[in-house]
Motif scaffolding. Structure first.
Motif, short mmCIF file in Angstrom:
data_model
loop_
_atom_site.label_atom_id
_atom_site.label_comp_id
_atom_site.label_asym_id
_atom_site.label_seq_id
_atom_site.Cartn_x
_atom_site.Cartn_y
_atom_site.Cartn_z
N ASP A 410 0.82 -1.20 0.00
CA ASP A 410 0.00 0.00 0.00
C ASP A 410 0.86 1.26 0.00
O ASP A 410 0.58 2.22 -0.73
N THR A 411 1.92 1.25 0.79
CA THR A 411 2.78 2.43 0.87
C THR A 411 3.50 2.65 -0.45
O THR A 411 3.64 3.79 -0.91
N ARG A 412 3.97 1.59 -1.07
CA ARG A 412 4.63 1.74 -2.38
C ARG A 412 3.66 2.33 -3.40
O ARG A 412 4.03 3.22 -4.18
N ALA A 413 2.42 1.87 -3.38
CA ALA A 413 1.42 2.40 -4.31
C ALA A 413 1.17 3.88 -4.05
O ALA A 413 1.01 4.67 -5.00
N ARG A 414 1.14 4.28 -2.79
CA ARG A 414 0.93 5.69 -2.46
C ARG A 414 2.12 6.54 -2.92
O ARG A 414 1.94 7.67 -3.40
N LEU A 415 3.31 6.01 -2.77
CA LEU A 415 4.50 6.74 -3.22
C LEU A 415 4.46 6.98 -4.72
O LEU A 415 4.81 8.06 -5.20
N LEU A 416 4.04 5.98 -5.46
CA LEU A 416 4.02 6.09 -6.92
C LEU A 416 3.01 7.11 -7.43
O LEU A 416 3.11 7.57 -8.57
N LYS A 417 2.07 7.50 -6.58
CA LYS A 417 1.08 8.49 -6.98
C LYS A 417 1.61 9.92 -6.87
O LYS A 417 1.00 10.86 -7.38
N LEU A 418 2.76 10.09 -6.18
CA LEU A 418 3.32 11.43 -6.01
C LEU A 418 4.03 11.87 -7.29
O LEU A 418 4.70 11.06 -7.94
N PRO A 419 3.94 13.13 -7.65
CA PRO A 419 4.57 13.60 -8.89
C PRO A 419 6.09 13.48 -8.83
O PRO A 419 6.72 13.86 -7.83
N GLY A 420 6.68 12.92 -9.88
CA GLY A 420 8.12 12.82 -9.98
C GLY A 420 8.74 11.69 -9.19
O GLY A 420 9.96 11.54 -9.17
N LEU A 421 7.92 10.88 -8.54
CA LEU A 421 8.45 9.78 -7.74
C LEU A 421 8.15 8.48 -8.48
O LEU A 421 7.04 7.96 -8.43
N GLY A 422 9.16 7.98 -9.21
CA GLY A 422 8.97 6.82 -10.07
C GLY A 422 9.25 5.50 -9.41
O GLY A 422 9.45 5.41 -8.19
#
Length: 498
Positions: A410-422
């Motif tokens: 879940d945390t990885r998925a949330r991180l990927l939603k942030l702009p510029g965080l691939g």
């Protein structure tokens, strides 16, 4: 594992130290509980019971064996390679949440009721959160009693007891000896020296681990990426500052063949158990290297890498939020450039500390301090600045939480939603900050170069498919692949920095 009686009996019969911490053996005829490797456990199966935790043994009325000292074993590796509710709860208890916030605070962090947490922990570990926290306090107290000359009043504070009497009663209940007798029974020797604390509060302790352990990439990575002011390699030790619940600390960690020497200077002794838990997590000391290496050795490509240097660990972190911010600062730049950029941020916005023994000067800035900054004041490319400030804002307002209780997927998925965080940044955060043992940064340049050297596929999709055979230990496979490079992260520094 404790429910598989035949497997437990085989482990006890062979005195297999690999299973120390996985389960505990209660001996009916002596009333004690032991490690699986204890030499004094009788061979008769009818005299033995198996429990999943030391706390469960105590709940059942058994006291700790004074020979094998089962309360000083490495922690069970399952709590670091699992991501379910019980594992996250155990990690939070180790980080002192129950002592600071009580069972309601633990339950709130996990989104459950106290009753649900009590029921789940009791079902799997044979003890509830209060008993597990008490076992943690007792383990810390016994460690200090046997390896330091701290007064009992200071030990009571450090271990989280409300008084010396509470400490004495608990230690006597667990070990059948009062603290003074327990201290006398452990005669100091050159191999196990007693430590006289250097004022105000400096302690030297030994951190155990399951062998084997190859320290090269573990300490090499920490030394090569060390941020000046926050971290350093000095006199054969990795040193860094720690932001802790009651103050700050400085730790020096030195690898030895059979333990890690840990020298801690604390502003408040109450932070000792938390500091020790975070240092163990940083160095991945509760891993089961035999299980990991057996799995990876089954691949003919990885087998020679494992055989050459078995027991590689994943260098993790003492602060998940700090690492995530550093990962963003390190996007698309060299290791040296990332250190420079981060050091500037630390110098400008971190809290200053004094370090009489070395060159540490700051604590890493808090997200609250960084959130208060004007974005234009951050000297970095505009795109990365947007990514950095967005991450800071989400961490500061609680929209995103990074910690030992994080749900990895879940945390990885949330991180990927942030702009510029691939994917690279999210995967590296999952690998080193969240502690996911199966995290696999297939887009990492070092991983792809190693894959080419080893004759593995080099495109992320093909390499990910090939790595399916390495589950659930792909994060460890990454360490073996990285180690094929001559990059400084894979080697202990030849000379200490001064």
């Amino acid at each position: 594992m404790h429910t598989d009686r035949e497997r437990c009996l085989r482990a006890v019969g062979s005195k297999d130290a690999r299973f120390d911490g996985w389960f505990f053996t209660a001996v009916l005829i002596t009333g004690t509980y032991c490690r699986p490797s204890c030499p004094t456990v009788p061979p008769q199966p009818q005299h033995l019971l198996f429990h999943p935790s030391a706390a469960a043994c105590r709940q059942a009325g058994f006291r700790a064996c004074t020979r094998c000292r089962p309360d000083t074993t490495p922690g069970s590796p399952q709590w670091n390679h699992r991501d379910d509710l019980v594992a996250r709860a155990v990690r939070l208890i180790a980080d002192g949440v129950v002592d600071r916030e009580g069972v309601p605070g633990l339950a709130a962090r996990l989104g459950r009721t106290p009753h649900q947490i009590e029921r789940r922990l009791s079902a799997e570990l044979g003890a509830g959160p209060l008993a597990l926290a008490r076992a943690r306090r007792t383990r810390t107290a016994r460690l200090l009693i046997e390896t330091t000359t701290l007064p009992l009043a200071d030990i009571a504070v450090a271990a989280g007891f409300t008084s010396v009497r509470a400490l004495t009663d608990t230690v006597r209940d667990v070990s059948a000896l009062p603290p003074t007798a327990l201290r006398t029974s452990r005669t100091p020797s050159p191999r196990h020296p007693a430590t006289s604390p250097t004022p105000p509060q400096t302690l030297t302790l030994r951190l155990p681990f399951r062998a084997p352990l190859t320290p090269d990439n573990l300490f090499g990575h920490l030394a090569a990426t060390a941020v000046p002011g926050v971290e350093e390699w000095r006199d054969g030790a990795y040193r860094r500052t720690l932001r802790l619940p009651h103050g700050h600390g400085i730790v020096a960690l030195t690898p030895h063949p059979d333990h890690i020497a840990c020298r801690l200077t604390l502003g408040d002794l109450r932070d000792l158990p938390v500091a020790l838990a975070r240092c163990r997590r940083l160095l991945d000391l509760d891993a089961d290297p035999v299980a990991v290496d057996d799995r990876l050795r089954a691949d003919p490509v990885l087998a020679p890498l494992v055989d050459e240097a078995p027991g590689r660990r994943v260098p993790r972190t003492v602060d998940e939020t700090e690492f995530a911010l550093r990962a963003v600062l390190g996007q698309q730049v060299s290791t040296a450039a990332a250190r420079t950029h981060t050091a500037r941020l630390v110098t400008a916005h971190g809290d200053r500390i004094d370090d009489p023994e070395g060159g540490l000067t700051h604590l890493f800035p808090t997200v609250e301090a960084l959130a208060a900054l004007a974005p234009a004041s951050l000297a970095m490319p505009r795109t990365r600045r947007t990514t950095f400030t967005t991450l800071v804002r989400h961490l500061a307002d609680g929209t995103l939480r990074l910690g030992v209780d994080s749900d990895w997927q879940d945390t990885r998925a949330r991180l990927l939603k942030l702009p510029g965080l691939g994917t690279w940044t999210a995967d590296v955060i999952a690998l080193r900050a969240l502690g996911d043992p199966d995290a696999f940064p297939a887009t990492d340049l070092g991983v792809r170069r190693a894959a080419r050297t080893c004759g593995l596929p080099t495109t992320p999709a093909a390499l990910t498919a090939r790595a399916e055979a390495w589950r659930p230990w792909r994060a460890y496979a990454v360490q073996y692949l990285w180690a094929t490079s001559s990059h400084p992260v894979n080697h202990l520094p030849a000379q200490p920095r001064s």
